[in-house]
Design a protein around this motif. Structure first.
Motif, PDB file in Angstrom:
ATOM      1  N   GLN A   1      -8.229  -7.555   6.703  1.00 17.95           N
ATOM      2  CA  GLN A   1      -9.317  -7.437   5.732  1.00 17.95           C
ATOM      3  C   GLN A   1      -9.841  -8.812   5.323  1.00 17.95           C
ATOM      4  OE1 GLN A   1     -10.755  -4.408   5.243  1.00 17.95           O
ATOM      5  NE2 GLN A   1     -12.255  -5.809   4.384  1.00 17.95           N
ATOM      6  N   ILE A   2      -8.916  -9.754   5.110  1.00 17.56           N
ATOM      7  CA  ILE A   2      -9.297 -11.129   4.747  1.00 17.56           C
ATOM      8  C   ILE A   2     -10.097 -11.765   5.893  1.00 17.56           C
ATOM      9  CG2 ILE A   2      -8.352 -13.467   4.347  1.00 17.56           C
ATOM     10  CD1 ILE A   2      -6.027 -12.042   2.804  1.00 17.56           C
TER      11      ILE A   2
ATOM     12  N   SER B   1      -3.119  -4.646   7.922  1.00 18.09           N
ATOM     13  CA  SER B   1      -4.467  -4.401   7.410  1.00 18.09           C
ATOM     14  C   SER B   1      -4.920  -5.390   6.345  1.00 18.09           C
ATOM     15  CB  SER B   1      -4.552  -2.981   6.863  1.00 18.09           C
ATOM     16  OG  SER B   1      -3.587  -2.821   5.848  1.00 18.09           O
ATOM     17  N   LEU B   2      -4.001  -5.885   5.518  1.00 18.56           N
ATOM     18  CA  LEU B   2      -4.409  -6.784   4.435  1.00 18.56           C
ATOM     19  C   LEU B   2      -4.896  -8.123   4.985  1.00 18.56           C
ATOM     20  CD1 LEU B   2      -1.495  -6.005   1.961  1.00 18.56           C
ATOM     21  CD2 LEU B   2      -3.854  -5.221   1.750  1.00 18.56           C
ATOM     22  N   GLU B   3      -4.170  -8.638   5.997  1.00 20.36           N
ATOM     23  CA  GLU B   3      -4.630  -9.874   6.671  1.00 20.36           C
ATOM     24  C   GLU B   3      -5.964  -9.621   7.365  1.00 20.36           C
ATOM     25  OE1 GLU B   3      -0.215 -11.448   8.065  1.00 20.36           O
ATOM     26  OE2 GLU B   3      -1.473 -10.365   9.478  1.00 20.36           O
TER      27      GLU B   3
ATOM     28  N   LYS C   1     -11.770 -10.211   8.323  1.00 17.07           N
ATOM     29  CA  LYS C   1     -13.073  -9.518   8.466  1.00 17.07           C
ATOM     30  C   LYS C   1     -14.066  -9.974   7.402  1.00 17.07           C
ATOM     31  CE  LYS C   1     -11.174  -5.254  10.365  1.00 17.07           C
ATOM     32  NZ  LYS C   1     -10.695  -3.946   9.906  1.00 17.07           N
ATOM     33  N   THR C   2     -13.598 -10.106   6.164  1.00 14.87           N
ATOM     34  CA  THR C   2     -14.470 -10.555   5.066  1.00 14.87           C
ATOM     35  C   THR C   2     -14.993 -11.956   5.359  1.00 14.87           C
ATOM     36  OG1 THR C   2     -13.166  -9.221   3.543  1.00 14.87           O
ATOM     37  CG2 THR C   2     -14.577 -10.901   2.555  1.00 14.87           C
TER      38      THR C   2
ATOM     39  N   GLU D   1       0.846  -1.197   0.000  1.00 10.27           N
ATOM     40  CA  GLU D   1       0.000   0.000   0.000  1.00 10.27           C
ATOM     41  C   GLU D   1       0.888   1.256   0.000  1.00 10.27           C
ATOM     42  OE1 GLU D   1      -3.963  -1.360   2.315  1.00 10.27           O
ATOM     43  OE2 GLU D   1      -2.140  -1.682   3.456  1.00 10.27           O
TER      44      GLU D   1
ATOM     45  N   GLN E   1     -17.589 -11.755   8.161  1.00 11.37           N
ATOM     46  CA  GLN E   1     -18.829 -11.168   7.628  1.00 11.37           C
ATOM     47  C   GLN E   1     -19.627 -12.197   6.823  1.00 11.37           C
ATOM     48  OE1 GLN E   1     -17.662  -7.633   5.653  1.00 11.37           O
ATOM     49  NE2 GLN E   1     -19.587  -6.575   6.020  1.00 11.37           N
TER      50      GLN E   1
END
Length: 318
Positions: free
Chosen positions: A249-250, A245-247, A252-253, A156, A256
């Motif tokens: 995000q995975i 953050s990238l981990e 959290k997705t 990023e 969800q």
């Protein structure tokens, strides 16, 4: 081999979150120096079992010194746990899994491993340095667009184009071999007035990006999450300590997707909530036990803990 004593981040909290059954079967997917494994073993009775796995050969040497009939260690990737359990006919027998996604101290503090630019060393960055392509080999031969994409996607990094151009220019004359050499190229590539915007050393994001790419870290995480329902018993838990953050995000997705029973409901269907839940209860496969961050005291003792987050989820029995 370096003797580095290391206390894992959120150690007590992560093992507590697993809610250990004394005679249960547990997996430490990132053995490291064995901090989690030792704590799990201390909570099991003689019928309990612990399987540890690590891709780093140094970790395997450490693990092989644990002489305990309840303990087994394998050299491999944690995404391979499913295949191992499948072959042994042990799917859906695991009570809990711990994954610490941070880089091990064995890796970060040993200059020869090339993970850090704090001390100069060869650009390697492989968590399993017995196989695969090193950071040096990739960086000196990869296409410009591929390097740029890695810095953009996994780091990023805002100035990914400038940094990539500087690397390509430099490697024409001679290959980039050392960590401090790469850090210097990155530093010089940045616009003078922009260096102030970085909270950490400006090379940090690019180093992180190369490491994630070389070790395939994000797809490793995605693979194990995909298989988690086949690995855990109903009521079994997965505790993941994540650092960026990238981990997150995975994770959290994934949470969800499997905690929201409404994801597959078409619009404008006149059902009440109870009917929706009955109709689609199978889409809700997990519940979140906790999401924890380190205490101020832990961060003071170990500044690397600053970005850590512990996610614990439980497989729901349908």
């Amino acid at each position: 081999m370096h003797n580095i004593t290391h206390t894992p981040v959120l150690l007590q909290e992560s093992i507590q979150s697993l809610n250990i059954t004394k005679n249960g079967f547990y997996i430490d997917g990132t053995f490291g120096q064995g901090g989690h494994s030792k704590l799990i073993l201390s909570k099991l009775n003689k019928h309990g079992k612990l399987l540890a796995i690590d891709r780093d050969i140094e970790s395997i040497h450490i693990g092989s010194k644990i002489h305990d009939p309840r303990f087994t260690i394998l050299h491999g990737l944690f995404s391979e746990i499913y295949n191992y359990l499948f072959k042994k006919k042990l799917l859906e027998t695991v009570h809990g899994i711990i994954l610490d996604l941070g880089v091990s101290s064995l890796q970060i503090h040993n200059p020869k491993r090339g993970f850090s630019f704090q001390n100069n060393g060869p650009l390697d960055m492989r968590m399993n340095n017995t196989t695969g392509k090193s950071a040096k080999n990739w960086l000196n031969y990869a296409k410009k667009k591929d390097i740029a994409l890695v810095f953009k996607k996994f780091g990023e990094e805002k100035f990914y184009k400038k940094i990539t151009t500087a690397i390509i220019k430099k490697r024409i004359n001679k290959p980039i071999i050392y960590t401090t050499e790469l850090a210097q190229i990155i530093l010089q590539a940045l616009p003078k007035n922009k260096k102030k915007i970085y909270k950490k050393h400006p090379a940090t994001k690019c180093f992180q990006a190369i490491r994630i790419f070389i070790n395939n870290e994000l797809s490793e995480l995605q693979k194990i999450l995909t298989n988690i329902f086949h690995i855990l018993i109903p009521g079994g838990r997965l505790a993941i300590i994540s650092f960026h953050s990238l981990e997150m995000q995975i994770i959290k997705t994934f949470i969800q997707k499997h905690t929201n029973p409404y994801t597959t409901i078409p619009n404008k269907i006149p059902l009440n909530e109870k009917q929706i839940l009955q109709k689609h209860h199978k889409t809700k496969k997990i519940k979140v036990i906790n999401i924890l961050t380190p205490t101020k005291q832990e961060i003071m003792k170990n500044p690397q803990a600053r970005s850590a987050k512990l996610y614990t989820i439980e497989k729901i029995s349908l």
